[in-house]
Design an enzyme around this catalytic site. Structure first.
Site, PDB file in Angstrom:
ATOM      1  N   LYS A  35      -0.495   4.414   7.067  1.00  0.00           N
ATOM      2  CA  LYS A  35      -0.277   4.476   8.503  1.00  0.00           C
ATOM      3  C   LYS A  35       0.902   5.390   8.852  1.00  0.00           C
ATOM      4  O   LYS A  35       0.898   6.048   9.898  1.00  0.00           O
ATOM      5  CB  LYS A  35      -0.055   3.071   9.073  1.00  0.00           C
ATOM      6  CG  LYS A  35      -1.323   2.229   9.106  1.00  0.00           C
ATOM      7  CD  LYS A  35      -2.394   2.860   9.986  1.00  0.00           C
ATOM      8  CE  LYS A  35      -3.614   1.972  10.120  1.00  0.00           C
ATOM      9  NZ  LYS A  35      -4.666   2.558  11.006  1.00  0.00           N
ATOM     10  N   TYR A  56      -0.936   0.277   2.539  1.00  0.00           N
ATOM     11  CA  TYR A  56      -1.376   0.318   3.940  1.00  0.00           C
ATOM     12  C   TYR A  56      -0.304   0.934   4.834  1.00  0.00           C
ATOM     13  O   TYR A  56      -0.594   1.839   5.627  1.00  0.00           O
ATOM     14  CB  TYR A  56      -1.717  -1.086   4.428  1.00  0.00           C
ATOM     15  CG  TYR A  56      -2.023  -1.140   5.903  1.00  0.00           C
ATOM     16  CD1 TYR A  56      -3.248  -0.701   6.387  1.00  0.00           C
ATOM     17  CD2 TYR A  56      -1.082  -1.608   6.819  1.00  0.00           C
ATOM     18  CE1 TYR A  56      -3.535  -0.728   7.743  1.00  0.00           C
ATOM     19  CE2 TYR A  56      -1.357  -1.645   8.176  1.00  0.00           C
ATOM     20  CZ  TYR A  56      -2.583  -1.207   8.633  1.00  0.00           C
ATOM     21  OH  TYR A  56      -2.852  -1.221   9.977  1.00  0.00           O
TER      22      TYR A  56
END
Length: 264
Positions: A158, A154
């Site tokens: 990002k 994740y």
């Protein structure tokens, strides 16, 4: 068809959380809406938004694939209005150590956050550039500044979006199309439940209000700002991340994201 005098805003990940709050702001400012999410709740979100008094078209679609992004792009075209604002907010998280994650779920995090996002932006962005106007808001994260122990995929995704947003902004600087990156911190949404992180310190901690985060992002978009970190604590965290060794950041992240560390 919506009111021909209204401009059009497109919002992905709009079924709840930051995405729904961003869509509410756009509706309150008189934008017709095209919204999407991969959940049934998108239809309930559409009813909420229609009550504000604008036209809302909703599509339940998996935006983790190029095909899903293409289907949604055709859905937008059927609206018959140029896109004035694109809010690329769809995203997914996943907790626990990478080697303990299901590989398909980990790849879905990459595809939802990255593949589908850039596929949709490529299509809508080209239309905006040809027209010479438009605004794009990409939801990145302060997580992109930090090596995400127990959220490695994740945070990496990002980091890509943060970097991509800044680069795209400069590529489009003379075209009439602006790009803004919204970088929230931990926010009170269903993110941590979906990411299976309710047994972590960050999952149980006090979080930012999604309405406040959305307002900061929308205001920055309207001002053509390049980026906005929502909340002073998050601003401080990004400053510290820029001067702290990556190994130290990774260790700090482990303390708040390690499974089973909830202080009850």
């Amino acid at each position: 068809m919506g009111n021909p005098q209204n401009q059009l805003a497109v919002v992905t990940g709009a079924s709840s959380g930051i995405g729904l709050e961003l869509a509410k702001i756009a509706a309150e400012k008189g934008y017709d809406l095209v919204i999407a999410a991969d959940e049934d709740d998108i239809d309930l979100a559409a009813e909420i938004l229609r009550s504000i008094g604008v036209s809302v078209d909703a599509m339940q679609v998996d935006l983790s694939t190029k095909e899903g992004a293409a289907d949604f792009a055709r859905f937008i075209t059927d609206k018959g209005q140029p896109v004035d604002i694109l809010i690329a907010n769809a995203g997914r998280g996943l907790g626990k150590s990478f080697l303990d994650q299901d590989l398909n779920q980990a790849l879905d995090v990459v595809d939802t956050n990255v593949t589908g996002t850039i596929a949709l932006i490529h299509t809508v962005g080209n239309d905006m550039r040809a027209r010479g106007s438009g605004k794009i808001l990409i939801t990145g994260s302060i997580a992109g500044f930090i090596p995400g122990t127990y959220q490695a995929v994740y945070n990496g995704a990002k980091a890509f979006l943060n970097s991509f947003s800044f680069a795209l902004r400069h590529e489009l600087k003379d075209t009439g199309v602006s790009v803004t990156c919204l970088m929230p911190g931990a926010t009170e949404t269903r993110f941590f439940e979906r990411a299976d992180m309710l047994d972590t310190e960050v999952g149980q901690s006090e979080k930012d209000d999604p309405a406040d985060v959305a307002k900061a992002g929308f205001d920055a978009l309207m001002k053509n700002e390049g980026d906005i970190v929502a909340g002073w604590k998050n601003k401080l965290q990004t400053v510290m991340a820029n001067v702290t060794p990556a190994g130290v950041l990774a260790e700090q992240h482990a303390k708040m994201a390690a499974p089973g560390t909830t202080k009850r």
